[in-house]
Scaffold this active site. Structure first.
Site, short mmCIF file in Angstrom:
data_model
loop_
_atom_site.label_atom_id
_atom_site.label_comp_id
_atom_site.label_asym_id
_atom_site.label_seq_id
_atom_site.Cartn_x
_atom_site.Cartn_y
_atom_site.Cartn_z
NE ARG A 1 -20.53 46.66 -9.28
CZ ARG A 1 -19.73 45.43 -9.26
NH1 ARG A 1 -19.52 45.03 -9.76
NH2 ARG A 1 -19.01 44.73 -8.18
CD GLU B 1 -22.10 50.42 -8.02
OE1 GLU B 1 -20.70 50.18 -8.57
OE2 GLU B 1 -22.62 48.93 -7.51
CB SER C 1 -19.60 51.80 -5.27
OG SER C 1 -18.27 50.95 -4.89
#
Ligand SMILES: Cc1cc2nc3c(=O)[nH]c(=O)nc-3n(C[C@H](O)[C@H](O)[C@H](O)COP(=O)(O)OP(=O)(O)OC[C@H]3O[C@@H](n4cnc5c(N)ncnc54)[C@H](O)[C@@H]3O)c2cc1C
Length: 339
Positions: free
Chosen positions: A165, A335, A239
């Site tokens: 990520r 995130e 998320s």
């Protein structure tokens, strides 16, 4: 030339459905639009935010600057032979439309990432991934425009510095480049299919189907529709936190107190722990506070049930961070991009 609007409601432009306003807002559909925009006094004097599908963003208030909405469309073949095809996609192309284009033509490599919301341009930003596959495995180059000079730069896969990520665009080059297109390599035959995630194999078995680009994509879509809240129905950004990586010694210590703690060894022998499990253990799963909360089936997903504000969601996120830190001595990191 694109027009610059004022006081634009951002609610339709973010999947958390936060009712923030942008002081200025412009849509960029061509590179010429962007070059023209970079010359305007508004661009020169205001801070700016590049916006794709708004599915990885939390607005904690109004945006007191210029929001640049990416709308460059089109998918073209750059090169192909019998076994491989190289496709270039405009940054404003919805990611899932690109995946469906590949699945329909039996081009392999992105089927595990079916139904991820957002745009192509944002995919390299955080190196999107799902069900054992990351977009970095397919990206050949990323074309981006330096927003201070207007110059076009072609980043190789290596120059993107992809990680879990992560990419160079989220760190060293944050806010410095407008990604205009992404070029990806797909297979036309001898596909390397990934069914390593148990849920995919189970779904294929249930339907008595063999793995293929199409059946894996169908399975992923079915799993995601079951597991994740649809942002069209309940505001969310997927998320909210990344899965933390801890040292093996800390993991083994934690295992003494929490024998059921899940963990996956990484290449350098650290351990990745599912953030959703940690959050659930702290009692957050399914918690509702006014019109926001933690999803009842997915502790990693924070939700806006109606009139929640970004500020409230961010406060909830910080409370979650603090409780995970207190119970497990593990730092969680968002995130989602907090604006
Ligand atoms: C229900 C749901 C499920 C999700 N599942 C997953 C998943 O499985 N895996 C996963 O990785 N992610 C997932 N996400 C997160 C999200 O879909 C991805 O991060 C997606 O790539 C964000 O795309 P976007 O266009 O909406 O980006 P935005 O939210 O608009 O922007 C994200 C960031 O990228 C920047 N940016 C966007 N476009 C450009 C551009 N062209 N040039 C420069 N900067 C740009 C923005 O400034 C911002 O910092 C999920 C989200 C939701 C809502």
């Amino acid at each position: 030339m694109t027009s610059i609007q004022e006081h634009v409601d951002l609610l339709p432009y973010n999947t958390f459905k936060i009712a923030a306003k942008a002081k200025y807002f412009a849509t960029v559909s061509t590179i010429a639009d962007l070059h023209a925009l970079l010359e305007t006094p508004v661009y020169k004097h205001e801070k700016h935010l590049i916006l794709g599908g708004g599915s990885n963003i939390l607005f904690t208030g109004d945006f007191e600057g210029l929001v640049i909405k990416v709308d460059l469309k089109g998918i073209e073949t750059v090169w192909e032979d019998d076994s491989t095809i190289v496709l270039k996609s405009g940054a404003g192309e919805p990611w899932h439309s690109f995946v469906m284009f590949c699945v329909t033509n039996n081009y392999g490599g992105v089927e595990n990432m079916s139904l991820i919301p957002g745009t192509m341009g944002a995919a390299p930003m955080q190196n999107i991934g799902a069900y054992g596959v990351e977009v970095k495995d397919r990206i050949k180059t990323v074309e981006a425009i330096d927003v201070s000079t207007g110059e076009v730069h072609l980043f190789s896969n290596r120059e993107c510095e992809f990680g879990y990520r992560e990419s160079v665009f989220k760190h060293k080059l944050k806010g410095k480049y407008f990604i205009s297109s992404v070029t990806l390599t797909l297979t036309k035959k001898n596909h390397v299919l990934n069914t390593s995630y148990g849920a995919i194999q189970q779904t294929l078995d249930q339907h008595n189907t063999v793995p293929s680009v199409k059946t894996i994509s169908d399975a992923v879509i079915a799993i995601r529709q079951q597991k994740l809240p649809d942002p069209k129905v309940i505001g969310n950004a997927g998320s909210f936190f990344k899965n933390p990586t801890i040292e093996q010694t800390q993991y083994e210590l934690l295992k003494k107190s929490y024998p059921e703690i899940p963990g996956y060894f990484t290449e350098n022998q650290n351990v990745k722990v599912p953030a959703g499990w940690l959050i659930e253990q702290c009692g957050w799963k399914g918690k509702t506070l006014d019109s926001i909360g933690v999803h009842p089936h997915q502790a990693l997903v924070l939700v806006n049930y109606g009139n929640g504000t970004g500020e409230k969601i961010w406060t909830l996120a910080q409370d979650i961070l603090a409780s995970v830190k207190k119970k497990f001595a593990i730092d969680l990191h968002p995130e989602v991009n907090i604006i």
